[in-house]
Design a protein around this motif. Structure first.
Motif, PDB file in Angstrom:
ATOM      1  N   ASN A  61      -9.924  -2.422  -3.450  1.00  0.00           N
ATOM      2  CA  ASN A  61     -10.286  -3.700  -3.232  1.00  0.00           C
ATOM      3  C   ASN A  61      -9.607  -4.230  -1.884  1.00  0.00           C
ATOM      4  O   ASN A  61      -8.326  -3.991  -1.915  1.00  0.00           O
ATOM      5  CB  ASN A  61     -10.011  -4.748  -4.423  1.00  0.00           C
ATOM      6  N   PRO A  62     -10.272  -4.651  -0.866  1.00  0.00           N
ATOM      7  CA  PRO A  62      -9.496  -4.910   0.421  1.00  0.00           C
ATOM      8  C   PRO A  62      -8.457  -6.034   0.317  1.00  0.00           C
ATOM      9  O   PRO A  62      -7.524  -5.908   1.176  1.00  0.00           O
ATOM     10  CB  PRO A  62     -10.615  -5.090   1.433  1.00  0.00           C
ATOM     11  N   LYS A  63      -8.761  -6.660  -0.675  1.00  0.00           N
ATOM     12  CA  LYS A  63      -7.755  -7.814  -0.885  1.00  0.00           C
ATOM     13  C   LYS A  63      -6.351  -7.444  -1.389  1.00  0.00           C
ATOM     14  O   LYS A  63      -5.225  -7.834  -1.104  1.00  0.00           O
ATOM     15  CB  LYS A  63      -8.149  -9.008  -1.247  1.00  0.00           C
ATOM     16  N   GLY A  79      -5.768  -4.180  -2.777  1.00  0.00           N
ATOM     17  CA  GLY A  79      -5.224  -2.630  -2.710  1.00  0.00           C
ATOM     18  C   GLY A  79      -5.837  -1.872  -4.062  1.00  0.00           C
ATOM     19  O   GLY A  79      -5.542  -0.662  -4.182  1.00  0.00           O
ATOM     20  N   ARG A  90      -0.309  -4.189  -1.424  1.00  0.00           N
ATOM     21  CA  ARG A  90      -1.363  -3.414  -1.455  1.00  0.00           C
ATOM     22  C   ARG A  90      -1.233  -2.015  -1.724  1.00  0.00           C
ATOM     23  O   ARG A  90      -1.649  -1.184  -2.386  1.00  0.00           O
ATOM     24  CB  ARG A  90      -2.469  -3.603  -0.237  1.00  0.00           C
ATOM     25  N   THR A  95     -13.995  -0.770  -0.623  1.00  0.00           N
ATOM     26  CA  THR A  95     -14.194  -0.146   0.572  1.00  0.00           C
ATOM     27  C   THR A  95     -13.196   0.912   0.627  1.00  0.00           C
ATOM     28  O   THR A  95     -12.343   0.759  -0.074  1.00  0.00           O
ATOM     29  CB  THR A  95     -13.446  -1.548   1.697  1.00  0.00           C
ATOM     30  N   VAL A 124      -9.755   0.041   5.210  1.00  0.00           N
ATOM     31  CA  VAL A 124      -8.965  -1.198   5.082  1.00  0.00           C
ATOM     32  C   VAL A 124      -7.846  -1.409   6.082  1.00  0.00           C
ATOM     33  O   VAL A 124      -7.764  -2.520   6.430  1.00  0.00           O
ATOM     34  CB  VAL A 124      -8.455  -1.309   3.547  1.00  0.00           C
ATOM     35  N   HIS A 146     -10.350   3.574   1.295  1.00  0.00           N
ATOM     36  CA  HIS A 146      -9.135   2.918   1.720  1.00  0.00           C
ATOM     37  C   HIS A 146      -8.948   3.309   3.161  1.00  0.00           C
ATOM     38  O   HIS A 146      -8.202   2.414   3.766  1.00  0.00           O
ATOM     39  CB  HIS A 146      -8.193   3.868   0.644  1.00  0.00           C
TER      40      HIS A 146
END
Length: 242
Positions: free
Chosen positions: A116-118, A120, A32, A18, A23, A20
């Motif tokens: 990765n949104p979870k 970072g 993150r 996603t 997020v 940055h």
């Protein structure tokens, strides 16, 4: 229709992640922030390790182009930016003589950095349409974008931005080959040069310089945040907080 030439279709892999900026990493989300900073450092280290120096003639032409651009900036930007512009103008010949030449991203903002949104972690960097072969460091303006955020009140750094910046350089120097103290001085000068090139000019849709930005232009907020500092060298690393 009616054209006998073949139709070429290109296929590319869909990158996960996603942007940055979408997020919404919070100022206190050190986990993150740290992952994004280290991955960005590894990205730049890989770039450093792949020198693509052009011919001497092309290098001379490119240097002259940037000397002209900084002459424009010196004449057009407010006087508060003059000290750093003048420092860069003096450093330009050294940047083009001593640093490796790399593929430099022309718009390394947080829309073009996928994470990765979870966790970072960076999953990809997109939109290379305005990329050029330049001395290493001109795209390092992108580092500032993972150390804070901009809103209507101006630029805000994360609480641990100094530690994150030092973590970036520690990671970079751990993976980049043969980086001397003299190189680090030039890299920081190239970073400042990139900041002025990125935020000092108004560009058209093809990335061609149209004019120097004025006080009425919102992008000067980035130059106000990054382009006036007198000390380009980060503080000595303190990693315990991370």
């Amino acid at each position: 229709m009616g054209d006998s030439r073949p139709l070429h279709i290109y296929e590319m892999e869909n990158l996960s992640g996603t942007p940055h900026i979408m997020v919404g990493i919070q100022p206190d989300d050190l986990f993150r922030q740290r992952n994004a900073v280290m991955d960005l450092a590894r990205f730049f280290a890989q770039s450093w390790n792949n020198d693509q120096r052009p011919s001497s003639a092309d290098t001379t032409i490119l240097l002259a182009d940037f000397q002209f651009k900084f002459d424009l900036l010196a004449r057009g930007l407010p006087s508060r930016f003059a000290p750093n512009i003048n420092r860069i103008r003096k450093e330009l010949p050294s940047l083009f003589a001593a640093l490796p030449f790399v593929l430099s991203h022309g718009d390394l903002n947080m829309t073009n950095v996928l994470i990765n949104p979870k966790t970072g972690n960076i999953t990809g960097i997109i939109d290379w349409a305005e990329s050029r072969i330049l001395p290493f460091g001109f795209a390092l303006y992108g580092l500032e974008n993972v150390l804070g955020w901009m809103d209507s009140e101006g630029w805000h750094y994360y609480d641990y931005h100094r530690e994150l910046e030092n973590l970036f350089w520690k990671t970079f120097q751990g993976e980049a080959k043969n980086v001397s103290n003299a190189d680090m001085h030039l890299i920081r000068a190239a970073k400042m040069a990139g900041i002025f090139c990125q935020y000092g000019f108004a560009l058209d849709t093809k990335g061609v310089v149209q004019n120097v930005r004025t006080e009425r232009d919102g992008s000067l907020a980035y130059l106000n945040a990054f382009g006036i500092i007198s000390e380009w060298t980060p503080n000595l690393p303190t990693y315990d907080a991370l």
